[in-house]
Scaffold this motif. Structure first.
Motif, PDB file in Angstrom:
ATOM      1  N   ARG A   1       1.295  -1.459   0.154  1.00 56.43           N
ATOM      2  CA  ARG A   1      -0.036   0.101  -0.400  1.00 56.43           C
ATOM      3  C   ARG A   1       0.828   1.104  -0.047  1.00 56.43           C
ATOM      4  N   ALA A   2       0.958   1.967  -0.997  1.00 53.32           N
ATOM      5  CA  ALA A   2       1.609   3.017  -1.299  1.00 53.32           C
ATOM      6  C   ALA A   2       1.700   4.347  -0.343  1.00 53.32           C
ATOM      7  N   GLY A   3       2.576   4.408   0.426  1.00 57.21           N
ATOM      8  CA  GLY A   3       2.610   5.401   1.704  1.00 57.21           C
ATOM      9  C   GLY A   3       2.381   5.061   2.808  1.00 57.21           C
ATOM     10  N   ALA A   4       1.725   4.073   2.988  1.00 55.62           N
ATOM     11  CA  ALA A   4       1.923   2.900   5.011  1.00 55.62           C
ATOM     12  C   ALA A   4       2.971   1.739   4.660  1.00 55.62           C
ATOM     13  N   SER A   5       2.979   1.623   6.028  1.00 57.31           N
ATOM     14  CA  SER A   5       3.985   0.987   6.800  1.00 57.31           C
ATOM     15  C   SER A   5       3.735  -0.838   6.714  1.00 57.31           C
ATOM     16  N   LEU A   6       2.929  -0.989   5.586  1.00 56.85           N
ATOM     17  CA  LEU A   6       1.770  -2.533   5.257  1.00 56.85           C
ATOM     18  C   LEU A   6       3.342  -3.863   3.723  1.00 56.85           C
ATOM     19  N   TRP A   7       3.809  -4.029   4.387  1.00 57.40           N
ATOM     20  CA  TRP A   7       4.576  -5.173   3.819  1.00 57.40           C
ATOM     21  C   TRP A   7       3.743  -6.677   3.641  1.00 57.40           C
ATOM     22  N   ARG A   8       4.238  -7.476   2.214  1.00 61.92           N
ATOM     23  CA  ARG A   8       3.820  -8.305   2.367  1.00 61.92           C
ATOM     24  C   ARG A   8       5.412  -9.283   1.958  1.00 61.92           C
ATOM     25  N   GLU A   9       5.805 -10.265   2.017  1.00 64.29           N
ATOM     26  CA  GLU A   9       6.995 -11.474   2.095  1.00 64.29           C
ATOM     27  C   GLU A   9       6.156 -11.568   0.691  1.00 64.29           C
ATOM     28  N   HIS A  10       7.201 -11.847  -0.197  1.00 65.66           N
ATOM     29  CA  HIS A  10       7.479 -12.608  -1.830  1.00 65.66           C
ATOM     30  C   HIS A  10       8.828 -13.078  -1.735  1.00 65.66           C
ATOM     31  N   VAL A  11       8.433 -13.877  -3.204  1.00 65.48           N
ATOM     32  CA  VAL A  11       9.516 -14.459  -3.342  1.00 65.48           C
ATOM     33  C   VAL A  11       9.840 -14.680  -5.099  1.00 65.48           C
ATOM     34  N   MET A  12      10.860 -13.661  -5.852  1.00 70.47           N
ATOM     35  CA  MET A  12      10.583 -13.540  -7.375  1.00 70.47           C
ATOM     36  C   MET A  12      12.194 -14.800  -7.981  1.00 70.47           C
ATOM     37  N   ASP A  13      11.841 -15.275  -8.707  1.00 70.72           N
ATOM     38  CA  ASP A  13      12.610 -16.038  -9.996  1.00 70.72           C
ATOM     39  C   ASP A  13      13.584 -15.879 -10.374  1.00 70.72           C
ATOM     40  N   LEU A  14      15.329 -15.279 -10.204  1.00 70.30           N
ATOM     41  CA  LEU A  14      15.997 -14.532 -10.229  1.00 70.30           C
ATOM     42  C   LEU A  14      16.443 -14.444 -11.901  1.00 70.30           C
ATOM     43  N   GLY A  15      15.855 -16.026 -12.404  1.00 70.32           N
ATOM     44  CA  GLY A  15      16.248 -15.866 -13.787  1.00 70.32           C
ATOM     45  C   GLY A  15      14.430 -15.647 -14.547  1.00 70.32           C
ATOM     46  N   THR A  16      13.607 -15.789 -13.932  1.00 68.03           N
ATOM     47  CA  THR A  16      11.981 -14.987 -15.236  1.00 68.03           C
ATOM     48  C   THR A  16      12.025 -13.674 -14.383  1.00 68.03           C
ATOM     49  N   LEU A  17      12.422 -13.247 -13.176  1.00 64.26           N
ATOM     50  CA  LEU A  17      11.517 -12.323 -12.298  1.00 64.26           C
ATOM     51  C   LEU A  17      10.425 -12.498 -11.978  1.00 64.26           C
ATOM     52  N   ARG A  18       9.923 -13.041 -12.140  1.00 70.27           N
ATOM     53  CA  ARG A  18       8.544 -14.257 -11.914  1.00 70.27           C
ATOM     54  C   ARG A  18       8.391 -13.728 -10.196  1.00 70.27           C
ATOM     55  N   GLU A  19       7.758 -13.569  -9.891  1.00 66.68           N
ATOM     56  CA  GLU A  19       6.829 -13.534  -7.840  1.00 66.68           C
ATOM     57  C   GLU A  19       6.293 -13.915  -7.778  1.00 66.68           C
ATOM     58  N   HIS A  20       6.398 -13.969  -6.410  1.00 71.22           N
ATOM     59  CA  HIS A  20       4.867 -15.094  -5.508  1.00 71.22           C
ATOM     60  C   HIS A  20       4.610 -14.015  -4.566  1.00 71.22           C
ATOM     61  N   PRO A  21       3.810 -14.546  -3.325  1.00 71.57           N
ATOM     62  CA  PRO A  21       3.092 -13.858  -2.196  1.00 71.57           C
ATOM     63  C   PRO A  21       3.123 -15.243  -1.821  1.00 71.57           C
ATOM     64  N   LEU A  22       4.181 -15.254  -0.241  1.00 74.54           N
ATOM     65  CA  LEU A  22       3.962 -16.423   0.653  1.00 74.54           C
ATOM     66  C   LEU A  22       2.272 -16.559   1.320  1.00 74.54           C
ATOM     67  N   ALA A  23       1.604 -17.392   2.184  1.00 73.96           N
ATOM     68  CA  ALA A  23       0.855 -17.449   2.893  1.00 73.96           C
ATOM     69  C   ALA A  23       0.696 -16.728   3.773  1.00 73.96           C
ATOM     70  N   GLU A  24       1.819 -16.446   4.261  1.00 73.49           N
ATOM     71  CA  GLU A  24       1.777 -14.991   5.475  1.00 73.49           C
ATOM     72  C   GLU A  24       1.045 -13.851   4.392  1.00 73.49           C
ATOM     73  N   LYS A  25       0.073 -13.448   5.060  1.00 77.00           N
ATOM     74  CA  LYS A  25      -0.796 -11.840   5.032  1.00 77.00           C
ATOM     75  C   LYS A  25      -0.508 -11.104   5.715  1.00 77.00           C
ATOM     76  N   ARG A  26      -0.047 -11.290   7.583  1.00 75.62           N
ATOM     77  CA  ARG A  26       0.499 -10.182   7.847  1.00 75.62           C
ATOM     78  C   ARG A  26       1.509  -9.281   7.453  1.00 75.62           C
ATOM     79  N   SER A  27       1.850  -7.825   7.981  1.00 74.86           N
ATOM     80  CA  SER A  27       3.013  -7.272   7.549  1.00 74.86           C
ATOM     81  C   SER A  27       4.294  -7.200   7.795  1.00 74.86           C
ATOM     82  N   VAL A  28       4.773  -8.099   7.233  1.00 75.44           N
ATOM     83  CA  VAL A  28       6.592  -8.776   7.691  1.00 75.44           C
ATOM     84  C   VAL A  28       6.946  -6.694   7.440  1.00 75.44           C
ATOM     85  N   ASP A  29       8.228  -6.497   8.685  1.00 77.42           N
ATOM     86  CA  ASP A  29       8.651  -5.599   8.569  1.00 77.42           C
ATOM     87  C   ASP A  29      10.309  -6.357   8.980  1.00 77.42           C
TER      88      ASP A  29
END
Length: 337
Positions: free
Chosen positions: A258-286
């Motif tokens: 969320r732009a301007g907010a301290s809310l993050w979701r943990e993701h994983v990115m494939d370095l070969g394709t730069l494709r990403e997906h979120p983890l099952a964790e939906k809480r904000s991980v700082d």
């Protein structure tokens, strides 16, 4: 009532309130030194960075060992803890080398230190820190250590903050004290700006390649860097606190949702394709997540009902499953052995 009597009553009331306040402070301090009822068992003992199949972390449980580097068997992460006498704000280790970032509450910035410790937790060198400890990493070989501090501001969610990130070669003790001195390549061209900030270094196994976050012009970027070449190259946007997988094919990171907010979701990115997906964790991980193995991530979240404490959680790296509590009252996890 006479004026003198009124002054006497007022003086007595002030003294009484002062005594009550002092008593409450002493009582709170006494409680802070006592283990929380039902909390983890912590006892002093021997701890080395080469113990096999152990999980090391900073103990956040109330009591005399709060802030100490502690460990448990990796297979039973909620077992009784063995605590060392090394205390840190941030910690990481690999191949028998550790980096411990220390910060004294209320102290001047120059009193903050980065300690490089050997496998027996003996300090080899210490370096002054330019601000408040934020992130720490050691390369897989143990050769390089990196740390990030807040020079101003205390949170990545603050409207204005400044960081400083350093990389140290523990073989010859050469220190690159500020990654902002590296050449930045963006879209194939050299990029210069006064607002450049770096944080969250993670190392590859070749003792040269690293990844980090670059922030500039209101955007965060994943960068791939070369220590020997003193360069970083941008790869993708909206990537913070990257963590390279053991097989070096993926990056785990926190993505601002969320732009301007301290809310993050943990993701994983494939370095070969730069494709990403979120983890099952939906809480904000700082946090800068870590990898327990090629398929499992570990990260810290605020403990419920204890705002100054974090618990360690895990989630599958492929986005499946559900978050699971690994160990309560802990931070800065490192898998040993």
């Amino acid at each position: 009532m006479t004026l003198s009597r009124r002054l006497l009553v007022l003086t007595a009331a002030v003294l009484l309130l002062g005594a009550l306040a002092a008593g409450l402070v002493l009582r709170a301090a006494s409680r802070a030194d006592q283990p929380r009822q039902g909390g983890p068992t912590v006892a002093a003992g021997s701890l080395t960075l080469t113990q096999p199949d152990r999980l090391a972390f900073l103990n956040a449980a109330q009591g005399p060992h709060r802030g100490a580097l502690a460990s448990v068997p990796a297979g039973t992460p909620q077992a009784a803890r063995t605590a060392s006498d090394l205390t840190c704000r941030r910690f990481h280790a690999a191949a028998g080398t550790g980096v411990c970032l220390r910060s004294t509450p209320g102290a001047l910035a120059q009193d903050n230190q980065a300690l490089i410790v050997d496998s027996g937790l003996r300090t080899l060198r210490s370096f002054p820190l330019a601000g408040t400890p934020s992130r720490a990493r050691v390369s897989p070989s143990g050769r390089f250590a990196a740390w990030t501090v807040f020079v101003s501001g205390e949170s990545y969610g603050a409207a204005f903050f400044s960081t400083r990130t350093a990389i140290l070669d523990t073989r010859d003790w050469r220190l690159d004290a500020n990654l902002e001195e590296f050449t930045v390549l963006m879209d194939g061209r050299e990029y210069r700006a006064a607002d450049v900030n770096f944080w969250g270094v993670t190392f590859a196994k070749d003792d040269d390649t690293f990844y980090a976050t670059l922030a500039t012009a209101g955007q965060t970027h994943l960068v791939k860097g070369s220590i020997s070449g003193r360069t970083v190259t941008t790869l993708a946007q909206n990537v913070e606190c990257p963590s390279l997988s053991p097989d070096e094919t993926r990056i785990a990171y926190k993505k601002r949702v969320r732009a301007g907010a301290s809310l993050w979701r943990e993701h994983v990115m494939d370095l070969g394709t730069l494709r990403e997906h979120p983890l099952a964790e939906k809480r904000s991980v700082d946090d800068q997540a870590g990898w327990l193995d090629d398929s499992t991530l570990v990260y810290a979240l605020p403990a419920e009902g204890a705002p100054d404490t974090t618990d360690l959680w895990t989630a599958p790296a492929d986005g499946s499953g559900a978050p699971r509590l690994l160990t309560p009252a802990a931070s800065s996890p490192t898998r040993l052995g």
